[in-house]
Design a protein around this motif. Structure first.
Motif, PDB file in Angstrom:
ATOM      1  N   PHE A 140     -21.675  78.456  35.526  1.00 55.16           N
ATOM      2  CA  PHE A 140     -22.497  77.271  35.841  1.00 55.16           C
ATOM      3  C   PHE A 140     -22.627  76.998  37.336  1.00 55.16           C
ATOM      4  O   PHE A 140     -23.339  76.082  37.728  1.00 55.16           O
ATOM      5  N   ASP A 141     -21.933  77.755  38.154  1.00 57.56           N
ATOM      6  CA  ASP A 141     -22.112  77.738  39.602  1.00 57.56           C
ATOM      7  C   ASP A 141     -22.065  76.316  40.177  1.00 57.56           C
ATOM      8  O   ASP A 141     -21.089  75.612  40.036  1.00 57.56           O
ATOM      9  N   ASN A 142     -23.162  75.866  40.794  1.00 59.55           N
ATOM     10  CA  ASN A 142     -23.153  74.581  41.494  1.00 59.55           C
ATOM     11  C   ASN A 142     -23.230  73.374  40.567  1.00 59.55           C
ATOM     12  O   ASN A 142     -23.275  72.236  41.025  1.00 59.55           O
ATOM     13  N   LYS A 143     -23.256  73.596  39.245  1.00 56.60           N
ATOM     14  CA  LYS A 143     -23.226  72.486  38.287  1.00 56.60           C
ATOM     15  C   LYS A 143     -21.795  72.065  37.953  1.00 56.60           C
ATOM     16  O   LYS A 143     -21.580  71.153  37.151  1.00 56.60           O
ATOM     17  N   VAL A 144     -20.829  72.734  38.547  1.00 57.18           N
ATOM     18  CA  VAL A 144     -19.425  72.353  38.364  1.00 57.18           C
ATOM     19  C   VAL A 144     -19.003  71.511  39.571  1.00 57.18           C
ATOM     20  O   VAL A 144     -19.202  71.921  40.718  1.00 57.18           O
ATOM     21  N   PHE A 145     -18.461  70.328  39.316  1.00 53.98           N
ATOM     22  CA  PHE A 145     -18.016  69.478  40.413  1.00 53.98           C
ATOM     23  C   PHE A 145     -16.927  70.182  41.235  1.00 53.98           C
ATOM     24  O   PHE A 145     -16.081  70.889  40.682  1.00 53.98           O
ATOM     25  N   LYS A 146     -16.976  69.963  42.541  1.00 47.78           N
ATOM     26  CA  LYS A 146     -15.913  70.495  43.399  1.00 47.78           C
ATOM     27  C   LYS A 146     -14.579  69.813  43.092  1.00 47.78           C
ATOM     28  O   LYS A 146     -13.517  70.423  43.157  1.00 47.78           O
ATOM     29  N   THR A 147     -14.638  68.537  42.754  1.00 44.38           N
ATOM     30  CA  THR A 147     -13.434  67.791  42.396  1.00 44.38           C
ATOM     31  C   THR A 147     -12.908  68.264  41.052  1.00 44.38           C
ATOM     32  O   THR A 147     -13.667  68.413  40.086  1.00 44.38           O
ATOM     33  N   VAL A 148     -11.619  68.497  40.987  1.00 44.57           N
ATOM     34  CA  VAL A 148     -10.948  68.883  39.742  1.00 44.57           C
ATOM     35  C   VAL A 148      -9.886  67.822  39.441  1.00 44.57           C
ATOM     36  O   VAL A 148      -9.158  67.397  40.338  1.00 44.57           O
ATOM     37  N   ILE A 149      -9.822  67.382  38.186  1.00 45.92           N
ATOM     38  CA  ILE A 149      -8.856  66.346  37.805  1.00 45.92           C
ATOM     39  C   ILE A 149      -7.566  67.017  37.336  1.00 45.92           C
ATOM     40  O   ILE A 149      -7.574  67.760  36.353  1.00 45.92           O
ATOM     41  N   PRO A 150      -6.461  66.771  38.022  1.00 45.60           N
ATOM     42  CA  PRO A 150      -5.207  67.440  37.648  1.00 45.60           C
ATOM     43  C   PRO A 150      -4.542  66.782  36.439  1.00 45.60           C
ATOM     44  O   PRO A 150      -4.773  65.604  36.147  1.00 45.60           O
ATOM     45  N   ARG A 151      -3.749  67.546  35.730  1.00 49.80           N
ATOM     46  CA  ARG A 151      -2.907  66.960  34.687  1.00 49.80           C
ATOM     47  C   ARG A 151      -1.867  66.085  35.374  1.00 49.80           C
ATOM     48  O   ARG A 151      -1.209  66.520  36.321  1.00 49.80           O
ATOM     49  N   ASN A 152      -1.714  64.844  34.910  1.00 44.41           N
ATOM     50  CA  ASN A 152      -0.856  63.894  35.612  1.00 44.41           C
ATOM     51  C   ASN A 152      -0.309  62.876  34.624  1.00 44.41           C
ATOM     52  O   ASN A 152      -1.070  62.258  33.886  1.00 44.41           O
ATOM     53  N   VAL A 153       0.994  62.688  34.623  1.00 48.40           N
ATOM     54  CA  VAL A 153       1.629  61.787  33.655  1.00 48.40           C
ATOM     55  C   VAL A 153       1.180  60.344  33.850  1.00 48.40           C
ATOM     56  O   VAL A 153       1.120  59.558  32.907  1.00 48.40           O
ATOM     57  N   ARG A 154       0.815  59.982  35.072  1.00 57.26           N
ATOM     58  CA  ARG A 154       0.377  58.609  35.348  1.00 57.26           C
ATOM     59  C   ARG A 154      -0.906  58.253  34.573  1.00 57.26           C
ATOM     60  O   ARG A 154      -1.108  57.104  34.193  1.00 57.26           O
ATOM     61  N   VAL A 155      -1.741  59.259  34.335  1.00 52.90           N
ATOM     62  CA  VAL A 155      -2.987  59.042  33.596  1.00 52.90           C
ATOM     63  C   VAL A 155      -2.696  58.585  32.171  1.00 52.90           C
ATOM     64  O   VAL A 155      -3.351  57.690  31.639  1.00 52.90           O
ATOM     65  N   SER A 156      -1.708  59.198  31.525  1.00 58.28           N
ATOM     66  CA  SER A 156      -1.381  58.824  30.148  1.00 58.28           C
ATOM     67  C   SER A 156      -0.568  57.538  30.069  1.00 58.28           C
ATOM     68  O   SER A 156      -0.570  56.861  29.049  1.00 58.28           O
ATOM     69  N   GLU A 157       0.094  57.167  31.151  1.00 57.42           N
ATOM     70  CA  GLU A 157       0.862  55.915  31.159  1.00 57.42           C
ATOM     71  C   GLU A 157      -0.029  54.689  31.358  1.00 57.42           C
ATOM     72  O   GLU A 157       0.212  53.635  30.767  1.00 57.42           O
ATOM     73  N   ALA A 158      -1.048  54.819  32.184  1.00 57.72           N
ATOM     74  CA  ALA A 158      -1.847  53.666  32.626  1.00 57.72           C
ATOM     75  C   ALA A 158      -2.464  52.844  31.478  1.00 57.72           C
ATOM     76  O   ALA A 158      -2.402  51.612  31.509  1.00 57.72           O
ATOM     77  N   PRO A 159      -3.080  53.482  30.436  1.00 60.76           N
ATOM     78  CA  PRO A 159      -3.718  52.678  29.386  1.00 60.76           C
ATOM     79  C   PRO A 159      -2.755  51.738  28.658  1.00 60.76           C
ATOM     80  O   PRO A 159      -3.167  50.665  28.206  1.00 60.76           O
ATOM     81  N   SER A 160      -1.495  52.118  28.540  1.00 58.92           N
ATOM     82  CA  SER A 160      -0.541  51.253  27.836  1.00 58.92           C
ATOM     83  C   SER A 160      -0.281  49.968  28.616  1.00 58.92           C
ATOM     84  O   SER A 160       0.237  48.986  28.070  1.00 58.92           O
ATOM     85  N   PHE A 161      -0.645  49.962  29.897  1.00 54.00           N
ATOM     86  CA  PHE A 161      -0.539  48.755  30.721  1.00 54.00           C
ATOM     87  C   PHE A 161      -1.898  48.054  30.871  1.00 54.00           C
ATOM     88  O   PHE A 161      -2.019  47.089  31.629  1.00 54.00           O
ATOM     89  N   GLY A 162      -2.926  48.567  30.153  1.00 52.73           N
ATOM     90  CA  GLY A 162      -4.255  47.973  30.212  1.00 52.73           C
ATOM     91  C   GLY A 162      -4.880  48.079  31.582  1.00 52.73           C
ATOM     92  O   GLY A 162      -5.630  47.196  32.010  1.00 52.73           O
ATOM     93  N   GLN A 163      -4.610  49.204  32.259  1.00 54.80           N
ATOM     94  CA  GLN A 163      -5.108  49.384  33.621  1.00 54.80           C
ATOM     95  C   GLN A 163      -5.666  50.789  33.811  1.00 54.80           C
ATOM     96  O   GLN A 163      -5.171  51.747  33.215  1.00 54.80           O
ATOM     97  N   PRO A 164      -6.682  50.932  34.654  1.00 59.75           N
ATOM     98  CA  PRO A 164      -7.084  52.276  35.097  1.00 59.75           C
ATOM     99  C   PRO A 164      -5.945  52.870  35.932  1.00 59.75           C
ATOM    100  O   PRO A 164      -5.166  52.123  36.547  1.00 59.75           O
ATOM    101  N   VAL A 165      -5.864  54.181  35.987  1.00 56.15           N
ATOM    102  CA  VAL A 165      -4.799  54.805  36.773  1.00 56.15           C
ATOM    103  C   VAL A 165      -4.946  54.478  38.263  1.00 56.15           C
ATOM    104  O   VAL A 165      -3.968  54.410  39.004  1.00 56.15           O
ATOM    105  N   LEU A 166      -6.177  54.203  38.692  1.00 55.28           N
ATOM    106  CA  LEU A 166      -6.416  53.831  40.089  1.00 55.28           C
ATOM    107  C   LEU A 166      -5.746  52.507  40.456  1.00 55.28           C
ATOM    108  O   LEU A 166      -5.442  52.266  41.626  1.00 55.28           O
ATOM    109  N   MET A 167      -5.531  51.651  39.455  1.00 57.37           N
ATOM    110  CA  MET A 167      -4.791  50.406  39.699  1.00 57.37           C
ATOM    111  C   MET A 167      -3.304  50.605  39.455  1.00 57.37           C
ATOM    112  O   MET A 167      -2.460  50.061  40.162  1.00 57.37           O
ATOM    113  N   TYR A 168      -2.996  51.395  38.443  1.00 56.56           N
ATOM    114  CA  TYR A 168      -1.607  51.603  38.037  1.00 56.56           C
ATOM    115  C   TYR A 168      -0.811  52.334  39.114  1.00 56.56           C
ATOM    116  O   TYR A 168       0.321  51.988  39.426  1.00 56.56           O
TER     117      TYR A 168
END
Length: 258
Positions: free
Chosen positions: A208-236
């Motif tokens: 898909f060449d240039n249709k793939v975002f340069k940014t890649v989202i890493p696997r991160n434990v904080r991402v799975s923790e954040a919803p249980s606090f009712g918050q986006p990970v950017l706030m958590y």
């Protein structure tokens, strides 16, 4: 009056567990932090985006289902979040009955598009969280959207189903919404220690060449923790790798616009 500057982005993948809702919640949060007036439409009957902002089920009576069924006006269904400039139209399990209820209706594909037209002057960005299927709710989202982001988990089966989704996008462009485009494919849950992640990433970029975002989202434990606090990970935890990645993704999309 239509707002020609409004960007409506559907986040879809018929495969579950790829980081779709996580992307909606945190990308929208990052856009609001960039001073963009932003709305999330939670079009997934599971309602995880609504839960991700701590919205209780008792507070979801004026939800997406009630708007589409004509029980409530869209304006009374919009809820503020704890993030300045970020609102949400929540959903409830009632939405799961909608596909059957819409089957006989005329122009059933345009219900979400029609409600957006009522509020288009208010927002800079609207993100639609789609269910993990290619049913009528996802069709509604794609008929309303100007572009599509496909989150893709970097695992062995990642490309399975992607061809089907691309074919669906072409079909929608030919039959319902000729202006929709692919905003980009977002690689999620990337683990640089895992050889498979690296192989899948290279494979997707080769296809898909240039249709793939340069940014890649890493696997991160904080991402799975954040919803249980009712918050986006950017706030958590704004300093974690996933938060920084979603902030980078927002910047990449805004840069594309310019």
């Amino acid at each position: 009056m239509k707002n020609k500057f409004l960007k409506i982005i559907a986040i879809a993948n018929q495969k579950g567990g790829v980081g779709k809702t996580t992307t909606v919640v945190n990308l929208a949060t990052a856009m609001a932090a960039c001073d963009k007036k932003t709305l999330i439409i939670d079009a997934d009957p599971q309602g995880n985006a609504s839960t991700g902002f701590g919205i209780r089920y008792d507070d979801r009576d004026k939800d997406l289902y009630s708007i589409i069924c004509g029980l409530n006006n869209v304006n009374v269904s919009i809820k503020n979040t704890m993030i300045p400039k970020l609102d949400i139209i929540p959903t409830s399990p009632h939405l799961s009955a909608l596909e059957q209820e819409l089957v006989e209706l005329k122009n059933r594909e345009y219900k979400i598009r029609n409600l957006i037209e009522e509020i288009s002057e208010i927002y800079d960005y609207i993100f639609i969280d789609c269910p993990p299927s290619l049913g009528l709710l996802t069709l509604n989202a794609l008929c309303a959207a100007k572009s599509l982001i496909i989150p893709l988990q970097t695992e062995f089966y990642a490309l399975e189903g992607l061809t089907q989704l691309m074919n669906t996008l072409d079909s929608i462009r030919n039959n319902f919404n000729r202006n929709i485009k692919l905003e980009g494919i977002l690689l999620t849950m990337y683990d640089k220690r895992n050889k498979i992640c690296e192989m899948v990433s290279e494979d997707v970029k080769n296809h898909f060449d240039n249709k793939v975002f340069k940014t890649v989202i890493p696997r991160n434990v904080r991402v799975s923790e954040a919803p249980s606090f009712g918050q986006p990970v950017l706030m958590y935890d704004i300093s974690c790798a996933a938060s920084q990645a979603y902030a980078s993704l927002a910047g990449e999309i805004i840069h594309h616009e310019k």
